[in-house]
Design a protein around this motif. Structure first.
Motif, PDB file in Angstrom:
ATOM      1  N   THR A 174      33.172 -37.559 -80.363  1.00  0.00           N
ATOM      2  CA  THR A 174      33.846 -38.818 -80.047  1.00  0.00           C
ATOM      3  C   THR A 174      34.130 -39.603 -81.310  1.00  0.00           C
ATOM      4  O   THR A 174      34.863 -40.578 -81.298  1.00  0.00           O
ATOM      5  CB  THR A 174      32.934 -39.680 -79.173  1.00  0.00           C
ATOM      6  OG1 THR A 174      31.683 -39.837 -79.871  1.00  0.00           O
ATOM      7  CG2 THR A 174      32.676 -39.021 -77.843  1.00  0.00           C
ATOM      8  N   GLN A 175      33.470 -39.190 -82.408  1.00  0.00           N
ATOM      9  CA  GLN A 175      33.609 -39.948 -83.657  1.00  0.00           C
ATOM     10  C   GLN A 175      33.376 -39.010 -84.840  1.00  0.00           C
ATOM     11  O   GLN A 175      32.551 -38.105 -84.774  1.00  0.00           O
ATOM     12  CB  GLN A 175      32.602 -41.097 -83.682  1.00  0.00           C
ATOM     13  CG  GLN A 175      31.201 -40.698 -83.257  1.00  0.00           C
ATOM     14  CD  GLN A 175      30.232 -41.880 -83.197  1.00  0.00           C
ATOM     15  OE1 GLN A 175      30.604 -43.000 -83.527  1.00  0.00           O
ATOM     16  NE2 GLN A 175      29.008 -41.638 -82.777  1.00  0.00           N
ATOM     17  N   THR A 176      34.105 -39.258 -85.901  1.00  0.00           N
ATOM     18  CA  THR A 176      33.906 -38.456 -87.113  1.00  0.00           C
ATOM     19  C   THR A 176      32.587 -38.838 -87.792  1.00  0.00           C
ATOM     20  O   THR A 176      32.177 -38.178 -88.744  1.00  0.00           O
ATOM     21  CB  THR A 176      35.094 -38.652 -88.082  1.00  0.00           C
ATOM     22  OG1 THR A 176      35.421 -40.039 -88.129  1.00  0.00           O
ATOM     23  CG2 THR A 176      36.297 -37.860 -87.642  1.00  0.00           C
ATOM     24  N   PHE A 254      27.958 -54.585 -83.460  1.00  0.00           N
ATOM     25  CA  PHE A 254      26.838 -53.655 -83.329  1.00  0.00           C
ATOM     26  C   PHE A 254      27.328 -52.209 -83.301  1.00  0.00           C
ATOM     27  O   PHE A 254      28.241 -51.867 -82.548  1.00  0.00           O
ATOM     28  CB  PHE A 254      26.062 -53.931 -82.030  1.00  0.00           C
ATOM     29  CG  PHE A 254      25.026 -52.875 -81.776  1.00  0.00           C
ATOM     30  CD1 PHE A 254      23.811 -52.894 -82.451  1.00  0.00           C
ATOM     31  CD2 PHE A 254      25.282 -51.810 -80.907  1.00  0.00           C
ATOM     32  CE1 PHE A 254      22.874 -51.896 -82.257  1.00  0.00           C
ATOM     33  CE2 PHE A 254      24.339 -50.813 -80.707  1.00  0.00           C
ATOM     34  CZ  PHE A 254      23.134 -50.855 -81.384  1.00  0.00           C
ATOM     35  N   PHE A 255      26.750 -51.411 -84.140  1.00  0.00           N
ATOM     36  CA  PHE A 255      26.844 -49.949 -84.038  1.00  0.00           C
ATOM     37  C   PHE A 255      25.433 -49.429 -84.253  1.00  0.00           C
ATOM     38  O   PHE A 255      24.727 -49.954 -85.128  1.00  0.00           O
ATOM     39  CB  PHE A 255      27.785 -49.361 -85.104  1.00  0.00           C
ATOM     40  CG  PHE A 255      29.202 -49.848 -84.970  1.00  0.00           C
ATOM     41  CD1 PHE A 255      30.044 -49.339 -83.995  1.00  0.00           C
ATOM     42  CD2 PHE A 255      29.689 -50.841 -85.823  1.00  0.00           C
ATOM     43  CE1 PHE A 255      31.344 -49.808 -83.874  1.00  0.00           C
ATOM     44  CE2 PHE A 255      30.979 -51.313 -85.697  1.00  0.00           C
ATOM     45  CZ  PHE A 255      31.811 -50.795 -84.722  1.00  0.00           C
ATOM     46  N   PRO A 256      25.005 -48.426 -83.486  1.00  0.00           N
ATOM     47  CA  PRO A 256      23.610 -47.972 -83.613  1.00  0.00           C
ATOM     48  C   PRO A 256      23.280 -47.455 -85.001  1.00  0.00           C
ATOM     49  O   PRO A 256      22.129 -47.518 -85.434  1.00  0.00           O
ATOM     50  CB  PRO A 256      23.505 -46.845 -82.580  1.00  0.00           C
ATOM     51  CG  PRO A 256      24.639 -47.054 -81.639  1.00  0.00           C
ATOM     52  CD  PRO A 256      25.734 -47.706 -82.438  1.00  0.00           C
ATOM     53  N   PHE A 310      26.900 -47.560 -97.358  1.00  0.00           N
ATOM     54  CA  PHE A 310      27.704 -48.115 -96.265  1.00  0.00           C
ATOM     55  C   PHE A 310      28.584 -47.040 -95.650  1.00  0.00           C
ATOM     56  O   PHE A 310      28.792 -45.967 -96.237  1.00  0.00           O
ATOM     57  CB  PHE A 310      28.547 -49.307 -96.742  1.00  0.00           C
ATOM     58  CG  PHE A 310      29.558 -49.010 -97.828  1.00  0.00           C
ATOM     59  CD1 PHE A 310      30.825 -48.533 -97.506  1.00  0.00           C
ATOM     60  CD2 PHE A 310      29.255 -49.249 -99.168  1.00  0.00           C
ATOM     61  CE1 PHE A 310      31.764 -48.298 -98.498  1.00  0.00           C
ATOM     62  CE2 PHE A 310      30.193 -49.016-100.166  1.00  0.00           C
ATOM     63  CZ  PHE A 310      31.455 -48.535 -99.839  1.00  0.00           C
ATOM     64  N   ALA A 311      29.064 -47.353 -94.438  1.00  0.00           N
ATOM     65  CA  ALA A 311      29.929 -46.426 -93.715  1.00  0.00           C
ATOM     66  C   ALA A 311      31.025 -47.228 -93.037  1.00  0.00           C
ATOM     67  O   ALA A 311      30.871 -48.431 -92.802  1.00  0.00           O
ATOM     68  CB  ALA A 311      29.124 -45.660 -92.674  1.00  0.00           C
ATOM     69  N   PHE A 312      32.121 -46.560 -92.745  1.00  0.00           N
ATOM     70  CA  PHE A 312      33.207 -47.229 -92.007  1.00  0.00           C
ATOM     71  C   PHE A 312      34.009 -46.184 -91.251  1.00  0.00           C
ATOM     72  O   PHE A 312      33.967 -44.990 -91.579  1.00  0.00           O
ATOM     73  CB  PHE A 312      34.127 -48.032 -92.936  1.00  0.00           C
ATOM     74  CG  PHE A 312      34.614 -47.252 -94.133  1.00  0.00           C
ATOM     75  CD1 PHE A 312      33.903 -47.264 -95.329  1.00  0.00           C
ATOM     76  CD2 PHE A 312      35.780 -46.483 -94.066  1.00  0.00           C
ATOM     77  CE1 PHE A 312      34.344 -46.542 -96.435  1.00  0.00           C
ATOM     78  CE2 PHE A 312      36.227 -45.771 -95.162  1.00  0.00           C
ATOM     79  CZ  PHE A 312      35.507 -45.797 -96.354  1.00  0.00           C
TER      80      PHE A 312
HETATM   81  N1  DAH Z   1      32.363 -44.342 -85.092  1.00  0.00           N
HETATM   82  C1  DAH Z   1      32.785 -45.660 -84.668  1.00  0.00           C
HETATM   83  C2  DAH Z   1      33.723 -45.506 -83.462  1.00  0.00           C
HETATM   84  O1  DAH Z   1      34.318 -44.489 -83.315  1.00  0.00           O
HETATM   85  C3  DAH Z   1      33.512 -46.373 -85.786  1.00  0.00           C
HETATM   86  C4  DAH Z   1      32.600 -46.745 -86.889  1.00  0.00           C
HETATM   87  C5  DAH Z   1      31.965 -47.965 -86.852  1.00  0.00           C
HETATM   88  C6  DAH Z   1      32.312 -45.887 -87.929  1.00  0.00           C
HETATM   89  C7  DAH Z   1      31.085 -48.351 -87.840  1.00  0.00           C
HETATM   90  C8  DAH Z   1      31.435 -46.265 -88.928  1.00  0.00           C
HETATM   91  C9  DAH Z   1      30.819 -47.507 -88.862  1.00  0.00           C
HETATM   92  O2  DAH Z   1      31.134 -45.461 -89.953  1.00  0.00           O
HETATM   93  O3  DAH Z   1      29.964 -47.854 -89.851  1.00  0.00           O
HETATM   94  O4  DAH Z   1      33.840 -46.415 -82.702  1.00  0.00           O
END
Ligand code: DAH
Length: 357
Positions: A174-176, A254-256, A310-312
Motif C-alpha cells: 500500500t506504500q513504498t 500521525f504516521f505509525p 527522516f522519511a517522506f
Molecule cells: N506511506 C504514507 C502513505 O502512503 C506516506 C508517508 C507518510 C511516507 C509519512 C513517509 C512518511 O515516509 O514519513 O500514506
C-alpha cells in the motif's frame, strides 16, 4: 498414334513453351496443353477406348509426355519470373533525396516524465534510487513500520491480500515505505534513498485508483534533524514546481513509523474554482513526512541513540496532476491514445529540471 508421333508433339510443344515471351503467354500454353480440355488431357482420355495391353503401354508413354511438358513449363516459368522481377526493379526506383514523411511520434507518459523529474532533483541532492517488490510481506508493509496487527492506521490502507508465502501473510503493498525497512536491513547508515514504485489500495474515484505510484524518501545519519527534513522538501518542491517562493508548511499529523509526523502542505489559491500553486494564502496537502520512529530503527537493528533520520512519501500522479493540470487520476491508466497525445511528452522535448537555472 505411335510413340514417334508423341515425341514429335513433344518437340513441337517444347518449342512453343520455349518461345513464350511472358508469364501470361506461358499460362495460355499450359491451359491449352494440360488444362481440362488441353491436348495432353484429350490424349489421356483416349486411353479409355483402347484394349488393356495397348492401353498400358500408351498410358506409360503419355504419363512421361505429361510430366515432361509440366517440367518444361515450370522451368520456363521460373525463368520468366526472374525476368519480370528484374524488369520491375529497373522501372521502380526509390528517390532517396525525398524528405521524410511526418511520422506519428510516441509520447512519454506523464507518470514516467514526472518520475524522471523527481529522480533528477533528488539525485542532485545525493540520493540514490532503491526498489522493492509490489507483492510484499505484511511484515515489511506494516508490522516493521510500527503498525501492530490490529492498529486502526491499517484501515486507511485497505489493500489486496494475497495467499501466504512460506507461511507469511502477503499483500499488494500500500506504500513504498516498505522499502525503508528492506534498505535499512541491508545497508548501514548513512542512507539517502528515494523509492519510486507502484502501490495498491481498494479505492476508485477522481483522485484514487486501485494502483498508483508513490515515491518514498529516507535519510538516516548521525546528526540528521527536522531542519534537514524541512530544507530538503522545501528545495525539492520549489524546484519540481518551478516556483521560487512556493510556501511549504509542515502540519502536525500521525504516521505509525514517524515521530513527530507531519503533513506537507503547499501554498495555493482556489479562487474562481481553479487551483494555482504559489504564495496566495490557501493550502494544499501534497504528502506525509516525519522523523523515523525509534521502533522502526530498532526493527532494523539500527541504534536509535546513535542514528536518526527522516522519511517522506508522496504520490507521483498527484504531483503530475498538479504540475501539468490533469484533472482526473483514473485517466492515467485508461491507455487512451488521445489522452496520451494531449498530456504526454515528446522524447526530445521534455522539460528537464536539471537544466533549470
Ligand atoms: N506511506 C504514507 C502513505 O502512503 C506516506 C508517508 C507518510 C511516507 C509519512 C513517509 C512518511 O515516509 O514519513 O500514506
Amino acid at each position: 498414334m505411335t510413340s514417334d508421333d508423341l515425341s514429335g508433339l513433344k518437340s513441337e510443344w517444347a518449342a512453343s513453351i520455349e518461345g513464350a515471351s511472358s508469364l501470361a503467354a506461358l499460362e495460355d500454353i499450359r491451359v491449352a496443353l494440360l488444362g481440362k480440355k488441353g491436348r495432353v488431357t484429350e490424349l489421356m482420355k483416349s486411353l479409355g477406348t483402347m484394349l488393356p495391353e495397348a492401353r498400358k503401354e500408351r498410358g506409360a508413354a503419355l504419363n512421361i509426355l505429361k510430366d515432361g511438358i509440366a517440367a518444361l513449363i515450370e522451368t520456363r516459368q521460373a525463368h520468366l519470373a526472374v525476368g519480370a522481377l528484374q524488369e520491375k526493379l529497373a522501372q521502380e526506383s526509390v528517390d532517396v533525396t525525398l524528405s521524410a514523411r511526418p511520422q506519428s511520434e510516441g509520447r512519454i507518459h506523464p507518470t514516467t516524465q514526472t518520475l524522471e523529474e523527481i529522480i533528477t532533483i533528488f539525485a542532485s541532492m545525493g540520493f540514490s534510487v532503491a526498489k522493492g517488490p509490489d507483492i510484499e510481506t505484511d511484515y515489511y508493509c506494516f508490522e516493521a513500520l510500527n503498525f501492530p496487527p490490529d492498529h486502526p492506521a491499517r484501515q486507511m490502507q485497505d489493500t489486496f491480500f494475497m495467499p501466504p508465502k512460506d507461511g507469511k501473510p502477503m499483500v499488494l503493498r500500500t506504500q513504498t515505505s516498505a522499502v525503508q525497512i528492506r534498505t535499512m536491513e541491508t545497508q548501514k547508515p548513512p542512507i539517502r534513498i528515494i523509492v519510486p514504485g507502484r502501490t495498491y489500495r481498494c479505492d476508485y474515484d477522481q483522485t484514487h485508483t486501485p494502483m498508483f505510484h508513490q515515491f518514498e524518501g529516507l535519510v538516516i545519519d548521525e546528526t540528521t534533524h527536522m531542519g534537514h527534513l524541512k530544507g530538503c522538501l522545501l528545495d525539492f518542491l520549489r524546484s519540481f514546481f518551478g516556483i521560487e517562493d512556493l510556501p511549504v508548511r509542515f502540519r502536525p499529523s500521525f504516521f505509525p513509523f514517524t515521530e513527530p509526523s507531519a503533513e506537507i502542505d503547499m501554498g495555493c489559491s482556489r479562487k474562481g474554482g481553479t487551483l494555482k500553486l504559489g504564495n496566495y494564502g490557501d493550502w494544499l496537502e501534497i504528502g506525509g513526512c516525519g522523523m523515523v520512529h525509534p521502533n522502526v530503527l530498532r526493527n532494523c537493528n539500527i541504534d536509535p541513540d546513535k542514528y536518526q533520520g527522516f522519511a517522506f512519501g508522496m504520490g507521483i500522479e498527484r504531483m503530475a496532476m498538479l504540475k501539468y493540470g490533469i484533472p482526473d487520476l483514473r485517466t492515467f491508466f485508461e491507455s487512451d491514445m488521445r489522452w496520451l497525445k494531449h498530456y504526454g511528452f515528446l522524447p526530445m522535448d521534455t522539460p528537464n529540471p536539471a537544466l533549470r537555472a
